[in-house]
Design a protein around this motif. Structure first.
Motif, PDB file in Angstrom:
ATOM      1  N   ALA A 156       3.086  -8.809   0.190  1.00 45.73           N
ATOM      2  CA  ALA A 156       2.495  -8.038   1.239  1.00 45.73           C
ATOM      3  C   ALA A 156       3.597  -9.391   2.760  1.00 45.73           C
ATOM      4  N   ARG A 207       2.609  -2.611  -6.772  1.00 47.54           N
ATOM      5  CA  ARG A 207       4.212  -3.858  -7.097  1.00 47.54           C
ATOM      6  C   ARG A 207       3.850  -3.600  -9.140  1.00 47.54           C
ATOM      7  N   LEU A 259       6.610  -8.071   3.840  1.00 48.16           N
ATOM      8  CA  LEU A 259       7.771  -6.849   3.710  1.00 48.16           C
ATOM      9  C   LEU A 259       6.516  -6.136   5.308  1.00 48.16           C
ATOM     10  N   ASP A 300      -0.235  -9.322  -4.750  1.00 48.95           N
ATOM     11  CA  ASP A 300      -0.320  -8.279  -4.136  1.00 48.95           C
ATOM     12  C   ASP A 300       0.135  -9.266  -2.850  1.00 48.95           C
ATOM     13  N   TYR A 342       3.023   0.191  -1.207  1.00 50.93           N
ATOM     14  CA  TYR A 342       3.483  -0.320  -2.326  1.00 50.93           C
ATOM     15  C   TYR A 342       3.017  -0.187  -3.819  1.00 50.93           C
TER      16      TYR A 342
END
Length: 77
Positions: free
Chosen positions: A66, A76, A69, A62, A74
């Motif tokens: 991240a 995943r 982004l 994650d 979000y």
């Protein structure tokens, strides 16, 4: 600057803050990658005690996602 060491049960990456700019350098961060988790360790300069954070491999994935982004929440899959 950083160093990488491969051991029998873990890979250790040490991140060294060289104090670029006008900020004083921070303590080194040691990232230790095991098969089931990753730990981040840094010496607390006030107490001279190490502070350790443990991330699951899912949390590491994650975090890696991240970093590329924009701001938001979000999930995943």
């Amino acid at each position: 600057m950083f160093s990488i060491e491969h051991g029998f049960d873990a890979t250790v990456v040490t991140l060294v803050d060289e104090g670029e700019g006008q900020t004083p350098p921070q303590e080194d961060v040691v990232v230790t990658a095991f098969e089931e988790c990753v730990t981040l360790t840094q010496l607390d300069p006030r107490t001279e005690e190490p502070v350790r954070i443990t991330l699951t491999m899912g949390q590491v994935r994650d975090l890696a996602a991240a970093l590329d982004l924009p701001e938001g929440v979000y999930l995943r899959r």
